[in-house]
Design a protein around this motif. Structure first.
Motif, short mmCIF file in Angstrom:
data_model
loop_
_atom_site.label_atom_id
_atom_site.label_comp_id
_atom_site.label_asym_id
_atom_site.label_seq_id
_atom_site.Cartn_x
_atom_site.Cartn_y
_atom_site.Cartn_z
N THR A 144 5.51 -9.29 -14.42
CA THR A 144 4.16 -9.04 -14.62
C THR A 144 3.54 -9.12 -13.13
O THR A 144 3.80 -9.56 -12.44
N ILE A 145 1.84 -8.90 -13.38
CA ILE A 145 1.16 -9.20 -12.33
C ILE A 145 -0.02 -9.97 -12.47
O ILE A 145 -0.62 -10.20 -13.45
N ASP A 146 -0.35 -10.79 -11.50
CA ASP A 146 -1.51 -11.62 -11.40
C ASP A 146 -2.67 -10.56 -10.91
O ASP A 146 -2.71 -10.30 -9.85
N PRO A 147 -3.54 -10.20 -11.74
CA PRO A 147 -4.81 -9.18 -11.18
C PRO A 147 -5.75 -9.74 -10.17
O PRO A 147 -6.52 -9.02 -9.80
N PHE A 148 -5.48 -11.07 -10.00
CA PHE A 148 -6.79 -11.70 -9.35
C PHE A 148 -6.31 -11.93 -7.91
O PHE A 148 -7.07 -11.99 -6.87
N THR A 149 -5.07 -12.14 -7.77
CA THR A 149 -4.68 -12.48 -6.57
C THR A 149 -3.46 -11.73 -5.96
O THR A 149 -2.82 -11.56 -4.61
N ASP A 150 -2.71 -10.77 -6.85
CA ASP A 150 -1.59 -10.03 -6.25
C ASP A 150 -2.12 -8.75 -5.33
O ASP A 150 -3.07 -7.86 -6.02
N CYS A 151 -1.94 -8.52 -3.96
CA CYS A 151 -2.28 -7.69 -3.05
C CYS A 151 -1.63 -6.33 -3.49
O CYS A 151 -2.25 -5.16 -3.23
N HIS A 152 -0.63 -6.15 -4.03
CA HIS A 152 0.00 -4.84 -4.38
C HIS A 152 -0.83 -4.44 -5.51
O HIS A 152 -1.17 -3.31 -5.46
N TYR A 153 -1.27 -5.07 -6.48
CA TYR A 153 -2.14 -4.57 -7.65
C TYR A 153 -3.54 -4.05 -7.03
O TYR A 153 -4.15 -3.04 -7.33
N ILE A 154 -4.15 -4.79 -5.95
CA ILE A 154 -5.38 -4.68 -5.59
C ILE A 154 -5.42 -3.30 -4.43
O ILE A 154 -6.27 -2.51 -4.64
N ALA A 155 -4.27 -3.15 -3.75
CA ALA A 155 -4.06 -1.84 -2.99
C ALA A 155 -3.67 -0.65 -3.90
O ALA A 155 -4.47 0.25 -3.91
N TRP A 156 -3.24 -0.90 -5.29
CA TRP A 156 -3.10 0.27 -6.03
C TRP A 156 -4.58 0.52 -6.68
O TRP A 156 -4.64 1.56 -6.81
N LEU A 157 -5.07 -0.69 -6.91
CA LEU A 157 -6.56 -0.34 -7.36
C LEU A 157 -7.40 0.74 -6.46
O LEU A 157 -8.05 1.37 -7.01
N SER A 158 -7.26 0.44 -5.30
CA SER A 158 -8.12 1.15 -4.20
C SER A 158 -7.46 2.51 -4.48
O SER A 158 -8.26 3.64 -4.16
N LEU A 159 -6.33 2.98 -4.63
CA LEU A 159 -5.84 4.24 -4.77
C LEU A 159 -6.53 4.81 -6.01
O LEU A 159 -6.83 6.21 -6.07
N VAL A 160 -6.28 4.14 -7.35
CA VAL A 160 -6.71 4.75 -8.37
C VAL A 160 -8.33 5.00 -8.42
O VAL A 160 -8.96 6.16 -8.72
N THR A 161 -9.06 3.93 -7.49
CA THR A 161 -10.38 4.27 -7.39
C THR A 161 -10.81 5.55 -6.57
O THR A 161 -11.62 6.24 -6.76
N LEU A 162 -9.67 5.98 -5.67
CA LEU A 162 -10.01 7.09 -4.74
C LEU A 162 -9.84 8.24 -5.65
O LEU A 162 -10.63 9.28 -5.46
N ALA A 163 -8.84 8.31 -6.35
CA ALA A 163 -8.72 9.19 -7.51
C ALA A 163 -9.83 9.51 -8.34
O ALA A 163 -10.32 10.45 -8.64
N PHE A 164 -10.50 8.47 -8.94
CA PHE A 164 -11.59 8.44 -9.72
C PHE A 164 -12.72 9.06 -8.91
O PHE A 164 -13.31 9.93 -9.53
N ASN A 165 -12.83 8.57 -7.87
CA ASN A 165 -14.22 9.24 -7.11
C ASN A 165 -13.86 10.69 -6.71
O ASN A 165 -15.00 11.35 -6.89
N PHE A 197 1.43 -0.18 -14.15
CA PHE A 197 0.29 -1.39 -13.65
C PHE A 197 -0.46 -2.05 -14.76
O PHE A 197 -0.18 -3.35 -14.68
N GLN A 198 -1.15 -1.38 -15.53
CA GLN A 198 -1.94 -2.04 -16.79
C GLN A 198 -1.11 -2.83 -17.48
O GLN A 198 -1.57 -3.82 -18.01
N PRO A 199 0.10 -2.29 -18.18
CA PRO A 199 0.91 -3.08 -18.88
C PRO A 199 1.51 -4.15 -18.45
O PRO A 199 1.78 -5.45 -19.20
N ARG A 200 1.33 -4.59 -16.89
CA ARG A 200 1.99 -5.76 -16.51
C ARG A 200 0.84 -6.83 -16.21
O ARG A 200 1.11 -7.81 -15.71
N LYS A 201 -0.39 -6.77 -16.50
CA LYS A 201 -1.32 -7.75 -16.11
C LYS A 201 -1.36 -8.71 -16.91
O LYS A 201 -1.55 -8.78 -18.17
#
Length: 465
Positions: free
Chosen positions: A100-121, A162-166
């Motif tokens: 599982t992933i800690d969504p508040f402190t895991d750097c891998h998850y935050i880096a992945w969110l930046s990539l998803v945000t780029l795709a959304f933009n 990613f989302q099922p591991r939060k």
């Protein structure tokens, strides 16, 4: 012989109740009887937790209930089949991301969110631009399809990996079981929005032609952008920098939408037919964006509209610009105000103290020392009183911070060597950071001498810095 006994019993018997209203008396007795029965049922419920509840259950439609059971079973069977297909991929990602992933402190998850945000933009900006401007040509369509597939692939990986591991908090406990986190995600509203954003309406290209309107459902991934914004603010040292960038992004996107609408209005009027519409020369997007900037910001120097449509469009632009820019300017003011709140408080405190000293004719030497203390304290710790910040934290966090900052120094003092560790921690919690200038009195040692007249005289021995 029985008569005296009857007389004695009659004398000791309670008097009969006085009934004023027979109907009310019967109703009250019925209520008391039902309350006693209800109390008895609850007593049985306490003793036997499986006893039936006295509350009346709503009627259940057996056909509808059976249909729901069948529907639930079909959904569970479908997800079980999907889980079997995805199990090899999930097992491989366990070595990289963990169960599982800690969504508040895991750097891998935050880096992945930046990539998803780029795709959304990408979808947000280019779906609207491709919808309004003539960017779909035979030469550019293969490039658009490649970028669309790449963005959709990022969306799919986010939903599957990613989302099922939060991790999440339930009843005060952090849930780290992936089976539970996966079920939590699939029962959430975000999962429904993610599934809607992945519906491949792009297959309608074969019937209606290549149009970006069929990718409008990709904009339902907006929750990822706001989540990324919150996570990035929580890990940045100076979060106001991201807030300023985000506010500027909102401004640029509003200008982008206005540029798209202006091109559509020009195409409706006829490109190059009047002086107000887009002339058709140069880069269409840049020319329309330039017009949007001058129109929404009310710079002036625009070509006067003549037709009813042009006048209505331009008036709407002006009103929208006033509303949007006043909102964004207010938001920018709040961001900058929050970023400089500490410095503003320091400057206000220093000015008030100086004004107080001037009013009371304090000597210039003392005033200079006070100013020096304010300046040095701010430069040293960035605040005047750090206890105000620590008092808002729980005791456990205050203890952790105090131990990390002061315990190593505290243990070097000869007076406290050999003391119990818990005593040192308790003393650390009572420490308060105070900055002294050279020449200030820091420690005063007081000795007590008992006099003959029972009075007490204090002799102070003063240590200097």
């Amino acid at each position: 012989m029985f008569f005296p006994i009857f007389r004695q019993e009659a004398a000791t018997a309670p008097p009969p109740p006085i009934v004023i209203n027979k109907y009310s008396d019967e109703k009250l007795r019925a209520i008391v009887r039902r309350m006693r029965e209800r109390l008895q049922v609850y007593k049985e419920k306490v003793v036997d937790q499986y006893a039936s509840s006295p509350e009346i259950s709503p009627p259940v439609n057996p056909l509808k209930h059976g249909d729901m059971d069948i529907k639930t079973r079909l959904i569970d069977a479908a997800w079980s089949f999907v889980d079997v297909l995805l199990k090899p991929v999930e097992d491989r990602m366990d070595s990289v991301l963990g169960k599982t992933i800690d969504p508040f402190t895991d750097c891998h998850y935050i880096a992945w969110l930046s990539l998803v945000t780029l795709a959304f933009n990408y979808n947000t900006w280019f779906v609207t631009a491709r919808l309004c401007f003539p960017y779909h040509t035979e030469r550019t369509i293969p490039y658009w399809i490649t970028l669309d597939v790449l963005a959709d692939l990022i969306y799919l990986i986010d939903c599957v990996i990613f989302q099922p591991r939060k991790q999440f908090v339930k009843g005060g406990d952090i849930i780290v079981n992936r089976v539970v986190t996966k079920k939590k995600y699939r029962d959430s509203e975000r999962f429904k929005a993610d599934m809607l954003s992945l519906i491949p309406f792009d297959v309608l290209y074969f019937h209606f032609g290549f149009r970006s309107i069929f990718r409008a459902n990709r904009l339902l991934k907006a929750d990822t952008f706001f989540e990324f914004s919150d996570r990035l603010e929580s890990i940045m040292t100076k979060a106001y920098i991201w807030r300023v960038i985000r506010t500027i992004g909102y401004l640029l996107f509003m200008l982008h939408l206005n540029a798209c609408v202006y091109y559509v209005a020009s195409d409706y009027q006829g490109i190059g037919k009047t002086h107000w519409v887009y002339s058709g020369l140069g880069n269409a997007y840049l020319r329309c964006y330039y017009h949007a900037v001058r129109s929404l910001i009310n710079i002036g120097g625009l070509t006067e509209p003549h037709t009813l449509f042009e006048i209505t469009f331009q008036m709407t632009n002006f009103f929208t610009g006033v509303f949007v820019f006043s909102t964004l300017i207010g938001q920018m003011r709040d961001v900058i105000g929050a970023a400089t709140a500490g410095q503003t408080y320091f400057r206000s405190s220093m000015d008030n103290t100086v004004a107080y000293m001037v009013t009371n004719h304090i000597p210039a030497l003392v005033q200079n020392r006070v100013r020096t203390w304010y300046t040095y304290t701010w430069d040293a710790q960035g605040m005047l009183d750090e206890s105000e910040l620590l008092d808002k934290m729980p005791l456990v966090m205050r203890t952790a911070i105090a131990v990390d900052i002061n315990l190593a120094t505290f243990q070097k003092i000869d007076l406290f060597k050999g003391c119990d560790q818990q005593m040192l921690v308790d003393m650390l919690l009572r420490l308060k950071s105070i900055i002294y200038l050279p020449g200030d009195f820091v420690v005063k040692k007081v000795s007590v001498v008992k006099m003959t007249n029972e009075s007490i005289r204090y002799v102070s021995l003063v240590n200097h810095c």
